[in-house]
Enzyme design. Structure first.
Site, PDB file in Angstrom:
ATOM      1  N   PHE A 102       0.812  -1.214   0.000  1.00 53.13           N
ATOM      2  CA  PHE A 102       0.000   0.000   0.000  1.00 53.13           C
ATOM      3  C   PHE A 102       0.841   1.257   0.000  1.00 53.13           C
ATOM      4  O   PHE A 102       1.755   1.414   0.827  1.00 53.13           O
ATOM      5  CB  PHE A 102      -0.878   0.057   1.260  1.00 53.13           C
ATOM      6  CG  PHE A 102      -2.091  -0.818   1.203  1.00 53.13           C
ATOM      7  CD1 PHE A 102      -3.262  -0.371   0.618  1.00 53.13           C
ATOM      8  CD2 PHE A 102      -2.060  -2.090   1.743  1.00 53.13           C
ATOM      9  CE1 PHE A 102      -4.381  -1.172   0.568  1.00 53.13           C
ATOM     10  CE2 PHE A 102      -3.177  -2.898   1.700  1.00 53.13           C
ATOM     11  CZ  PHE A 102      -4.346  -2.449   1.108  1.00 53.13           C
ATOM     12  N   ASP A 103       0.505   2.160  -0.909  1.00 50.67           N
ATOM     13  CA  ASP A 103       0.809   3.554  -0.650  1.00 50.67           C
ATOM     14  C   ASP A 103      -0.089   3.958   0.513  1.00 50.67           C
ATOM     15  O   ASP A 103      -1.152   3.377   0.708  1.00 50.67           O
ATOM     16  CB  ASP A 103       0.510   4.402  -1.888  1.00 50.67           C
ATOM     17  CG  ASP A 103       0.581   5.879  -1.588  1.00 50.67           C
ATOM     18  OD1 ASP A 103       1.625   6.326  -1.086  1.00 50.67           O
ATOM     19  OD2 ASP A 103      -0.417   6.579  -1.844  1.00 50.67           O
ATOM     20  N   VAL A 104       0.312   4.950   1.278  1.00 53.65           N
ATOM     21  CA  VAL A 104      -0.469   5.325   2.468  1.00 53.65           C
ATOM     22  C   VAL A 104      -1.224   6.631   2.261  1.00 53.65           C
ATOM     23  O   VAL A 104      -2.444   6.701   2.386  1.00 53.65           O
ATOM     24  CB  VAL A 104       0.438   5.414   3.711  1.00 53.65           C
ATOM     25  CG1 VAL A 104      -0.356   5.874   4.932  1.00 53.65           C
ATOM     26  CG2 VAL A 104       1.097   4.063   3.980  1.00 53.65           C
TER      27      VAL A 104
END
Length: 200
Positions: free
Chosen positions: A13-15
Site C-alpha cells: 500500500f501507498d499510504v
C-alpha cells in the site's frame, strides 16, 4: 491466463492518498498560511502548488526526511501563492502535521478484512516518525506485516529503488515473489507508472 485475486499473497500500500486523505490533511495544515490574507485560492491551486513544491524538493534532496522536507517547502509554498512568509515555528508545525492527516472513513475496516487474506505492507513516501504518528492515530495501530518508508530506502517514489527495495524485502522475509504482489495506490505519478515499469 489472467491472474486471479487468489493468486496474490501480498498487498503493498501507498499510504497518503490511498489510506489517508492527504488532500484534506494538507489543506488543513495550510490553513494558517491563509489566515489574515485577503485571498480566495481554489482548493486545486493549493494542492497543485503543494505537489509542485514537494516534487521539486524530493528530486533535489531524496534523502531528506519527509517531515523536514515539508518544513523546508512551507515558505516556498507561501511564496508561490503570493502570501506573507510564515514563521519558522509555522514551518515546523507544517512539517509535523502528517500524523494528523485523517484516514478515509472505511480505511481501517478494509485493512482488517484484507488482512484475513493477504500480508499487508506499506511503501510510503514519508519518514518513520511521521508514519508512526499516522499509525498510532488515524490508522488505529493497525498491525502491518512490514513498514517501508522513503527514509528506509533513501529515496522517494517514483524512484524504482523504492519498489525494488520492497520486492526484495518481501521475498526475503515472506517468500513472496514479485508476481504475487499487488501495488495498491491512488497516485499515477508516484505509484502506478513506476509499478508498471516493475511489472506490477
Amino acid at each position: 491466463m489472467s491472474p486471479k485475486l487468489a493468486d496474490y499473497r501480498l498487498l503493498s500500500f501507498d499510504v497518503y492518498g490511498t489510506l489517508i486523505d492527504w488532500e484534506s490533511g494538507v489543506l488543513n495544515a495550510l490553513n494558517p498560511l491563509l489566515e489574515g490574507e485577503d485571498v480566495d485560492i481554489p482548493r486545486e491551486n493549493l494542492l497543485t502548488t503543494f505537489h509542485e513544491a514537494e516534487k521539486a524538493q524530493q528530486a533535489s534532496t531524496p534523502d531528506m526526511k519527509y517531515a523536514d522536507l515539508l518544513t523546508t517547502i512551507h515558505p516556498d509554498i507561501a511564496h508561490r501563492l503570493g502570501l506573507h512568509p510564515p514563521t519558522e515555528e509555522d514551518n515546523v508545525r507544517f512539517g509535523q502535521s502528517v500524523g494528523t492527516w485523517p484516514a478515509f472513513p472505511d480505511t481501517v475496516d478494509a485493512l482488517r478484512r484484507l488482512g484475513e487474506y493477504y500480508r499487508l505492507v506499506t511503501l510510503s513516501n514519508v519518514d518513520r516518525e511521521s508514519f508512526s504518528a499516522t499509525n498510532a492515530g488515524p490508522l488505529q495501530d493497525f498491525p502491518f506485516d512490514m513498514v517501508i518508508t522513503a527514509e528506509d530506502v533513501g529515496s522517494y517514489k517514483p524512484d524504482l529503488k523504492n519498489f525494488e527495495h520492497m520486492l526484495a524485502a518481501v521475498e526475503d522475509q515472506f517468500g513472496v515473489r514479485k508476481d504475487q504482489v499487488i501495488q495498491t495506490a491512488q497516485s499515477q505519478f508516484h505509484d502506478h507508472a513506476p509499478a508498471r515499469k516493475m511489472g506490477r
